[in-house]
Design a protein around this motif. Structure first.
Motif, PDB file in Angstrom:
ATOM      1  N   ASP A 107     -45.818 -37.008 -12.297  1.00  0.00           N
ATOM      2  CA  ASP A 107     -46.715 -37.728 -13.190  1.00  0.00           C
ATOM      3  C   ASP A 107     -46.930 -39.171 -12.717  1.00  0.00           C
ATOM      4  OD1 ASP A 107     -46.564 -35.429 -14.754  1.00  0.00           O
ATOM      5  OD2 ASP A 107     -44.969 -36.250 -16.024  1.00  0.00           O
ATOM      6  N   TYR A 108     -48.085 -39.728 -13.080  1.00  0.00           N
ATOM      7  CA  TYR A 108     -48.413 -41.143 -12.806  1.00  0.00           C
ATOM      8  C   TYR A 108     -48.366 -41.446 -11.308  1.00  0.00           C
ATOM      9  CZ  TYR A 108     -47.144 -40.951 -17.718  1.00  0.00           C
ATOM     10  OH  TYR A 108     -47.039 -40.574 -19.031  1.00  0.00           O
ATOM     11  N   VAL A 109     -49.105 -40.646 -10.562  1.00  0.00           N
ATOM     12  CA  VAL A 109     -49.162 -40.784  -9.107  1.00  0.00           C
ATOM     13  C   VAL A 109     -50.592 -41.130  -8.702  1.00  0.00           C
ATOM     14  CG1 VAL A 109     -48.942 -39.569  -6.894  1.00  0.00           C
ATOM     15  CG2 VAL A 109     -47.242 -39.211  -8.700  1.00  0.00           C
ATOM     16  N   ILE A 110     -50.746 -42.114  -7.829  1.00  0.00           N
ATOM     17  CA  ILE A 110     -52.040 -42.453  -7.245  1.00  0.00           C
ATOM     18  C   ILE A 110     -51.967 -42.190  -5.747  1.00  0.00           C
ATOM     19  CG2 ILE A 110     -53.714 -44.275  -6.780  1.00  0.00           C
ATOM     20  CD1 ILE A 110     -52.848 -45.642  -9.357  1.00  0.00           C
ATOM     21  N   ILE A 111     -52.890 -41.363  -5.251  1.00  0.00           N
ATOM     22  CA  ILE A 111     -52.998 -41.107  -3.820  1.00  0.00           C
ATOM     23  C   ILE A 111     -54.348 -41.648  -3.384  1.00  0.00           C
ATOM     24  CG2 ILE A 111     -53.014 -39.385  -1.986  1.00  0.00           C
ATOM     25  CD1 ILE A 111     -51.310 -37.600  -3.777  1.00  0.00           C
ATOM     26  N   ASP A 112     -54.304 -42.678  -2.553  1.00  0.00           N
ATOM     27  CA  ASP A 112     -55.521 -43.382  -2.195  1.00  0.00           C
ATOM     28  C   ASP A 112     -56.333 -42.601  -1.164  1.00  0.00           C
ATOM     29  OD1 ASP A 112     -57.224 -45.613  -2.588  1.00  0.00           O
ATOM     30  OD2 ASP A 112     -55.464 -46.918  -2.714  1.00  0.00           O
ATOM     31  N   SER A 113     -57.514 -43.111  -0.843  1.00  0.00           N
ATOM     32  CA  SER A 113     -58.522 -42.369  -0.097  1.00  0.00           C
ATOM     33  C   SER A 113     -58.067 -41.975   1.307  1.00  0.00           C
ATOM     34  CB  SER A 113     -59.817 -43.180  -0.015  1.00  0.00           C
ATOM     35  OG  SER A 113     -59.574 -44.442   0.567  1.00  0.00           O
ATOM     36  N   ASN A 114     -58.532 -40.791   1.707  1.00  0.00           N
ATOM     37  CA  ASN A 114     -58.394 -40.267   3.079  1.00  0.00           C
ATOM     38  C   ASN A 114     -56.949 -40.052   3.510  1.00  0.00           C
ATOM     39  OD1 ASN A 114     -61.267 -40.349   3.502  1.00  0.00           O
ATOM     40  ND2 ASN A 114     -61.076 -42.568   3.745  1.00  0.00           N
ATOM     41  N   SER A 115     -56.072 -39.798   2.555  1.00  0.00           N
ATOM     42  CA  SER A 115     -54.685 -39.471   2.895  1.00  0.00           C
ATOM     43  C   SER A 115     -54.507 -37.959   2.957  1.00  0.00           C
ATOM     44  CB  SER A 115     -53.720 -40.083   1.882  1.00  0.00           C
ATOM     45  OG  SER A 115     -53.627 -41.484   2.065  1.00  0.00           O
ATOM     46  N   ILE A 116     -53.619 -37.526   3.843  1.00  0.00           N
ATOM     47  CA  ILE A 116     -53.335 -36.097   4.036  1.00  0.00           C
ATOM     48  C   ILE A 116     -51.915 -35.841   3.561  1.00  0.00           C
ATOM     49  CG2 ILE A 116     -53.097 -34.239   5.720  1.00  0.00           C
ATOM     50  CD1 ILE A 116     -55.157 -35.740   7.447  1.00  0.00           C
ATOM     51  N   ILE A 117     -51.786 -34.927   2.607  1.00  0.00           N
ATOM     52  CA  ILE A 117     -50.485 -34.658   1.979  1.00  0.00           C
ATOM     53  C   ILE A 117     -50.040 -33.247   2.347  1.00  0.00           C
ATOM     54  CG2 ILE A 117     -49.197 -34.611  -0.176  1.00  0.00           C
ATOM     55  CD1 ILE A 117     -50.474 -37.352   0.493  1.00  0.00           C
ATOM     56  N   GLN A 118     -48.930 -33.162   3.067  1.00  0.00           N
ATOM     57  CA  GLN A 118     -48.316 -31.874   3.402  1.00  0.00           C
ATOM     58  C   GLN A 118     -46.862 -31.848   2.943  1.00  0.00           C
ATOM     59  OE1 GLN A 118     -50.261 -30.663   7.562  1.00  0.00           O
ATOM     60  NE2 GLN A 118     -49.653 -32.806   7.501  1.00  0.00           N
ATOM     61  N   ALA A 119     -46.553 -32.728   2.016  1.00  0.00           N
ATOM     62  CA  ALA A 119     -45.177 -32.841   1.509  1.00  0.00           C
ATOM     63  C   ALA A 119     -44.805 -31.616   0.687  1.00  0.00           C
ATOM     64  CB  ALA A 119     -45.044 -34.098   0.653  1.00  0.00           C
ATOM     65  N   GLN A 120     -43.501 -31.419   0.549  1.00  0.00           N
ATOM     66  CA  GLN A 120     -43.030 -30.380  -0.355  1.00  0.00           C
ATOM     67  C   GLN A 120     -42.955 -30.902  -1.781  1.00  0.00           C
ATOM     68  OE1 GLN A 120     -39.521 -28.486   1.065  1.00  0.00           O
ATOM     69  NE2 GLN A 120     -39.640 -26.821  -0.392  1.00  0.00           N
ATOM     70  N   LYS A 121     -42.599 -32.181  -1.931  1.00  0.00           N
ATOM     71  CA  LYS A 121     -42.491 -32.751  -3.266  1.00  0.00           C
ATOM     72  C   LYS A 121     -42.803 -34.246  -3.234  1.00  0.00           C
ATOM     73  CE  LYS A 121     -39.391 -33.335  -7.222  1.00  0.00           C
ATOM     74  NZ  LYS A 121     -38.025 -33.122  -7.763  1.00  0.00           N
ATOM     75  N   ILE A 122     -43.586 -34.673  -4.227  1.00  0.00           N
ATOM     76  CA  ILE A 122     -43.814 -36.094  -4.481  1.00  0.00           C
ATOM     77  C   ILE A 122     -43.408 -36.340  -5.929  1.00  0.00           C
ATOM     78  CG2 ILE A 122     -45.538 -37.925  -4.674  1.00  0.00           C
ATOM     79  CD1 ILE A 122     -47.125 -36.483  -2.485  1.00  0.00           C
ATOM     80  N   GLY A 123     -42.507 -37.275  -6.132  1.00  0.00           N
ATOM     81  CA  GLY A 123     -41.992 -37.529  -7.472  1.00  0.00           C
ATOM     82  C   GLY A 123     -42.992 -38.240  -8.364  1.00  0.00           C
ATOM     83  N   SER A 124     -42.523 -38.709  -9.508  1.00  0.00           N
ATOM     84  CA  SER A 124     -43.344 -39.443 -10.463  1.00  0.00           C
ATOM     85  C   SER A 124     -43.338 -40.936 -10.142  1.00  0.00           C
ATOM     86  CB  SER A 124     -42.824 -39.215 -11.888  1.00  0.00           C
ATOM     87  OG  SER A 124     -42.950 -37.861 -12.258  1.00  0.00           O
ATOM     88  N   ASN A 125     -44.362 -41.629 -10.627  1.00  0.00           N
ATOM     89  CA  ASN A 125     -44.474 -43.092 -10.453  1.00  0.00           C
ATOM     90  C   ASN A 125     -44.502 -43.473  -8.975  1.00  0.00           C
ATOM     91  OD1 ASN A 125     -44.087 -43.257 -13.348  1.00  0.00           O
ATOM     92  ND2 ASN A 125     -41.886 -43.051 -12.945  1.00  0.00           N
ATOM     93  N   VAL A 126     -45.414 -42.831  -8.250  1.00  0.00           N
ATOM     94  CA  VAL A 126     -45.539 -43.037  -6.807  1.00  0.00           C
ATOM     95  C   VAL A 126     -46.961 -43.494  -6.489  1.00  0.00           C
ATOM     96  CG1 VAL A 126     -45.558 -41.888  -4.545  1.00  0.00           C
ATOM     97  CG2 VAL A 126     -43.755 -41.366  -6.210  1.00  0.00           C
ATOM     98  N   HIS A 127     -47.073 -44.444  -5.585  1.00  0.00           N
ATOM     99  CA  HIS A 127     -48.382 -44.891  -5.090  1.00  0.00           C
ATOM    100  C   HIS A 127     -48.410 -44.700  -3.581  1.00  0.00           C
ATOM    101  CE1 HIS A 127     -51.719 -48.217  -4.984  1.00  0.00           C
ATOM    102  NE2 HIS A 127     -52.087 -47.079  -4.436  1.00  0.00           N
ATOM    103  N   ILE A 128     -49.331 -43.850  -3.122  1.00  0.00           N
ATOM    104  CA  ILE A 128     -49.516 -43.604  -1.691  1.00  0.00           C
ATOM    105  C   ILE A 128     -50.828 -44.265  -1.279  1.00  0.00           C
ATOM    106  CG2 ILE A 128     -49.910 -41.834   0.073  1.00  0.00           C
ATOM    107  CD1 ILE A 128     -48.127 -39.982  -1.571  1.00  0.00           C
ATOM    108  N   GLY A 129     -50.776 -45.096  -0.247  1.00  0.00           N
ATOM    109  CA  GLY A 129     -51.925 -45.888   0.165  1.00  0.00           C
ATOM    110  C   GLY A 129     -52.995 -45.094   0.884  1.00  0.00           C
ATOM    111  N   LYS A 130     -53.965 -45.810   1.435  1.00  0.00           N
ATOM    112  CA  LYS A 130     -55.085 -45.214   2.143  1.00  0.00           C
ATOM    113  C   LYS A 130     -54.666 -44.742   3.539  1.00  0.00           C
ATOM    114  CE  LYS A 130     -58.327 -48.379  -0.105  1.00  0.00           C
ATOM    115  NZ  LYS A 130     -59.317 -49.478   0.107  1.00  0.00           N
ATOM    116  N   ASN A 131     -55.328 -43.681   3.993  1.00  0.00           N
ATOM    117  CA  ASN A 131     -55.205 -43.204   5.382  1.00  0.00           C
ATOM    118  C   ASN A 131     -53.767 -42.876   5.773  1.00  0.00           C
ATOM    119  OD1 ASN A 131     -58.049 -43.785   5.830  1.00  0.00           O
ATOM    120  ND2 ASN A 131     -57.438 -45.938   5.915  1.00  0.00           N
ATOM    121  N   CYS A 132     -53.004 -42.365   4.821  1.00  0.00           N
ATOM    122  CA  CYS A 132     -51.614 -41.969   5.109  1.00  0.00           C
ATOM    123  C   CYS A 132     -51.547 -40.502   5.507  1.00  0.00           C
ATOM    124  CB  CYS A 132     -50.726 -42.209   3.895  1.00  0.00           C
ATOM    125  SG  CYS A 132     -50.515 -43.953   3.477  1.00  0.00           S
ATOM    126  N   ILE A 133     -50.542 -40.166   6.282  1.00  0.00           N
ATOM    127  CA  ILE A 133     -50.233 -38.772   6.599  1.00  0.00           C
ATOM    128  C   ILE A 133     -48.798 -38.510   6.163  1.00  0.00           C
ATOM    129  CG2 ILE A 133     -49.980 -37.036   8.401  1.00  0.00           C
ATOM    130  CD1 ILE A 133     -52.080 -38.559  10.028  1.00  0.00           C
TER     131      ILE A 133
END
Length: 200
Positions: free
Chosen positions: A90-116
């Motif tokens: 919950d409460y996760v922001i994934i910014d533009s053009n990021s590629i997510i292949q993770a198994q798990k992303i927790g709560s209260n997480v901010h992932i920036g732009k153009n991340c892999i």
């Protein structure tokens, strides 16, 4: 600083009974394997690969433009490829053009732009990933940390209040994401996205 309104064209979005706002200009595969738990924003040009594995999306998840969610995989002893699930809290922001292949992303997480975010990575609660970061496969990111770089490395520790900060940011973003209104725009009900599974 107060969040400024972000206006979208309501004709390009589905809005579900649980408050999800899903752009029609997305590539979504395997919608029966995509579970959305409410108040999720999917902007345009997202790629969601539910045909490869189950994808669980928590509340107040913001997927900005051009985000890819692709379940990770492992090669087994018989050379067969086995895909795993993606779970995002919950409460996760994934910014533009990021590629997510993770198994798990927790709560209260901010992932920036153009991340892999590499295969089978595990990002704990209360984490910030800086723009242009590459997280290698099987990396575990501990809670209350900032990571950045290519490859990702520890940058700083976050205060305990970051959980409230990230939560507030996600809620403010959701509330600021508003349909454009013109004098000739009629009010109407959006239908649920065809074939998707939305949990109450």
């Amino acid at each position: 600083m107060e969040q400024q309104p972000i206006y979208y064209d309501p004709s390009l979005y589905y809005e579900t009974q649980t408050g999800n706002k899903l752009c029609k200009k997305n590539l979504i595969r395997g919608s029966d394997n995509i579970f959305i738990y409410g108040k999720v924003i999917m902007q345009q040009k997202n790629i969601i690969r539910g045909d490869l594995g189950r994808i669980n999306l928590g509340k107040y998840l913001i997927l900005c433009e051009g985000v890819t969610l692709r379940p990770s995989y492992q090669v087994q002893a018989n050379d067969q490829i086995k895909y795993s699930h993606i779970t995002i809290g919950d409460y996760v922001i994934i910014d533009s053009n990021s590629i997510i292949q993770a198994q798990k992303i927790g709560s209260n997480v901010h992932i920036g732009k153009n991340c892999i975010i590499g295969h089978r990575a595990n990002i704990s609660d209360n984490v910030k990933i800086l723009d242009d970061t590459i997280i290698p496969p099987d990396t575990v990111i501990p809670p209350y940390t900032v990571y950045g770089g290519k490859p990702a490395r520890y940058i700083a520790e976050l205060p305990e209040t970051v959980s409230y900060i990230h939560r507030e940011q996600a809620i403010k973003y959701y509330k600021s994401f508003q349909p454009k209104r013109t004098s000739d725009t009629k009010e109407f009900q959006f239908s649920s996205i065809q074939g998707s599974t939305v949990q109450q």
